[in-house]
Design a protein around this motif. Structure first.
Motif, PDB file in Angstrom:
ATOM      1  N   SER A 270     -74.688  19.413   6.267  1.00 42.85           N
ATOM      2  CA  SER A 270     -75.522  18.891   5.192  1.00 42.85           C
ATOM      3  C   SER A 270     -76.626  19.898   4.930  1.00 42.85           C
ATOM      4  O   SER A 270     -76.742  20.909   5.626  1.00 42.85           O
ATOM      5  CB  SER A 270     -76.098  17.523   5.591  1.00 42.85           C
ATOM      6  OG  SER A 270     -76.792  16.925   4.524  1.00 42.85           O
TER       7      SER A 270
ATOM      8  N   LEU B  32     -78.724  11.605   7.589  1.00 48.91           N
ATOM      9  CA  LEU B  32     -78.468  12.341   8.821  1.00 48.91           C
ATOM     10  C   LEU B  32     -79.793  12.669   9.496  1.00 48.91           C
ATOM     11  O   LEU B  32     -79.954  12.520  10.711  1.00 48.91           O
ATOM     12  CB  LEU B  32     -77.700  13.625   8.511  1.00 48.91           C
ATOM     13  CG  LEU B  32     -77.573  14.639   9.647  1.00 48.91           C
ATOM     14  CD1 LEU B  32     -76.781  14.047  10.800  1.00 48.91           C
ATOM     15  CD2 LEU B  32     -76.935  15.930   9.156  1.00 48.91           C
TER      16      LEU B  32
ATOM     17  N   SER C 107     -76.246  11.990   5.135  1.00 50.18           N
ATOM     18  CA  SER C 107     -75.075  11.951   5.999  1.00 50.18           C
ATOM     19  C   SER C 107     -73.865  11.560   5.163  1.00 50.18           C
ATOM     20  O   SER C 107     -73.955  11.370   3.950  1.00 50.18           O
ATOM     21  CB  SER C 107     -75.276  10.945   7.142  1.00 50.18           C
ATOM     22  OG  SER C 107     -75.219   9.617   6.636  1.00 50.18           O
ATOM     23  N   LYS C 108     -72.733  11.409   5.819  1.00 49.97           N
ATOM     24  CA  LYS C 108     -71.522  10.987   5.110  1.00 49.97           C
ATOM     25  C   LYS C 108     -71.523   9.491   4.831  1.00 49.97           C
ATOM     26  O   LYS C 108     -70.654   8.990   4.110  1.00 49.97           O
ATOM     27  CB  LYS C 108     -70.291  11.388   5.922  1.00 49.97           C
ATOM     28  CG  LYS C 108     -70.127  12.898   6.071  1.00 49.97           C
ATOM     29  CD  LYS C 108     -68.943  13.259   6.958  1.00 49.97           C
ATOM     30  CE  LYS C 108     -68.821  14.774   7.115  1.00 49.97           C
ATOM     31  NZ  LYS C 108     -67.707  15.153   8.024  1.00 49.97           N
TER      32      LYS C 108
ATOM     33  N   GLU D 273     -70.826  17.400  10.945  1.00 46.04           N
ATOM     34  CA  GLU D 273     -71.633  16.192  10.971  1.00 46.04           C
ATOM     35  C   GLU D 273     -72.423  16.149  12.268  1.00 46.04           C
ATOM     36  O   GLU D 273     -71.859  16.266  13.358  1.00 46.04           O
ATOM     37  CB  GLU D 273     -70.742  14.952  10.874  1.00 46.04           C
ATOM     38  CG  GLU D 273     -71.499  13.620  10.930  1.00 46.04           C
ATOM     39  CD  GLU D 273     -72.044  13.176   9.583  1.00 46.04           C
ATOM     40  OE1 GLU D 273     -72.681  13.997   8.899  1.00 46.04           O
ATOM     41  OE2 GLU D 273     -71.837  12.006   9.209  1.00 46.04           O
TER      42      GLU D 273
END
Length: 409
Positions: free
Chosen positions: A165, A269, A262-263, A87
């Motif tokens: 990602s 992200l 992103s998460k 990340e």
């Protein structure tokens, strides 16, 4: 030999979440000497932050008589997160004056989005070759080997790297099936292989550090491949611009070429946006971007042309930066033109491609970018000195209208 590589365990079919590659090569790619040499840290220590706007003059292309190739010329400016946690992101520039010869690079941390600004890049990957010029982007995914030759001599450009990602096309929503960056305009390499049994060095990037590996054959010996985990390029002049044809602004997402989720749901992200030639026709509207302080962190660069109002010295090869919630907007001169000129249909950004790396996450700045690049400067604050609250110029009119409505200010 044949070998397959998947991004997750037991992956057998490609999905949007798990693209994969499959290669058929004639050489044993698993055969190499132990990786034992640690090189430099690629300046990837994220240390500092700034609550104010920052900018950099164009970083110098090396004139040193010593050869500096793409790997040796990587300079990290900003980033966040950690590749070991899958990340985050990093923003680099490359400054090179020499081609990579019997040397290849493999980034095990994340995907590279590379934007050449000065000089073409002749890129050889395990999947084949791509020639990339200024005005094009190229994406090389995590774990893929490549080398870069410089057919035009010294070269400079920007890189956004994302951890954990992958870049995808943004959701077009009510636009439907076409618009912005169309899938049909992206290009990938055709298979190409070399017969070469000479010594090679492979540089691996892992957790921001570079490691050197030697082997007795070329890494570019893949005869054929299939799958969708493959490098690609895109000519940004093909971007289909969208904008208001009546009044006001549409959200800046209309400039998005690629995005990386992103998460966190609905919080990218990274978004990659471009500002290129288009028509501006909105009436009754302040046409430049509003003065704003948004949650996103913005890093902006200029590929070619002129982008007025951004900075006192915003030049091709330079950059600017605003952290989240840092107020920013165009200069007073741009404000004056936008508020006093006759709003006729007009072309904007002619002969220009500027871009923005935007993230929902905060970034920190490297020691190199803050202290050792020699190019850091702050935006000249005088460019906004003449901005005044326009509302105050119309107080009497406002009071009269409120009085007529039976109200007071």
């Amino acid at each position: 030999m044949a070998q397959a590589t998947a991004l997750t365990s037991f992956s057998t079919e490609p999905t949007k979440q798990d693209p994969y590659r499959y290669q058929v090569g004639f050489e044993g790619q698993a055969l190499y000497h132990r990786i034992k040499t640690v090189l430099n840290d690629a300046n990837t220590i994220f240390m500092l932050n700034s609550p104010t706007q920052l900018a950099w003059y164009p970083l110098d292309v090396p004139k040193d008589p010593n050869s500096i190739d793409f790997v040796d010329g990587l300079k990290t400016l900003a980033g966040n997160g950690d590749p070991t946690l899958r990340e985050g992101l990093a923003i680099h520039m490359y400054l090179a004056n020499a081609s990579m010869q019997n040397r290849a690079f493999c980034n095990n941390d994340g995907d590279f989005l590379i934007l050449p600004q000065l000089g073409r890049l002749d890129i050889q990957t395990e999947f084949g070759k791509l020639m990339v010029r200024s005005g094009e982007l190229v994406v090389i995914q995590r774990g893929l080997k490549f080398k870069i030759m410089l057919p035009d001599g010294p070269s400079r450009g920007y890189i956004q790297e994302i951890f954990g990602s992958h870049y995808v096309l943004p959701d077009l929503g009510p636009l439907g099936g076409n618009g912005l960056a169309n899938a049909r305009d992206f290009q990938h390499p055709l298979a190409h292989f070399d017969v070469d049994q000479s010594p090679w060095n492979i540089v691996y990037k892992l957790s921001g550090k570079l490691f050197n590996c030697s082997q007795d054959h070329t890494p570019f010996d893949v005869v054929t491949w299939h799958g969708n985990y493959v490098p690609y390029k895109y000519a940004m002049e093909k971007f289909v611009s969208v904008g208001s044809i009546s009044k006001d602004h549409i959200d800046p997402s209309i400039f998005c070429v690629l995005t990386a989720p992103s998460k966190t749901p609905n919080a990218p992200l990274a978004d990659f946006l471009i500002f290129s030639p288009r028509w501006d026709v909105a009436s009754g509207t302040f046409r430049p971007p509003y003065y704003h302080r948004n949650a996103a962190t913005e890093f902006m660069g200029l590929i070619y042309g002129e982008y007025g109002g951004r900075s006192d010295s915003f030049q091709p090869g330079g950059a600017s930066y605003e952290t989240g919630f840092c107020p920013h907007g165009v200069s007073y001169d741009e404000f004056k033109k936008a508020t006093e000129s006759d709003l006729q249909p007009m072309r904007v950004h002619e002969g220009t491609i500027a871009f923005m790396f935007e993230s929902s996450m905060m970034m920190t700045i490297t020691d190199y970018a803050m202290y050792r690049s020699g190019k850091l400067h702050e935006h000249e604050p005088k460019m906004w000195d003449d901005l005044k609250a326009q509302f105050m110029n119309h107080l009497e009119e406002v009071k009269a209208e409120l009085k007529a409505a039976g109200q007071t200010l």
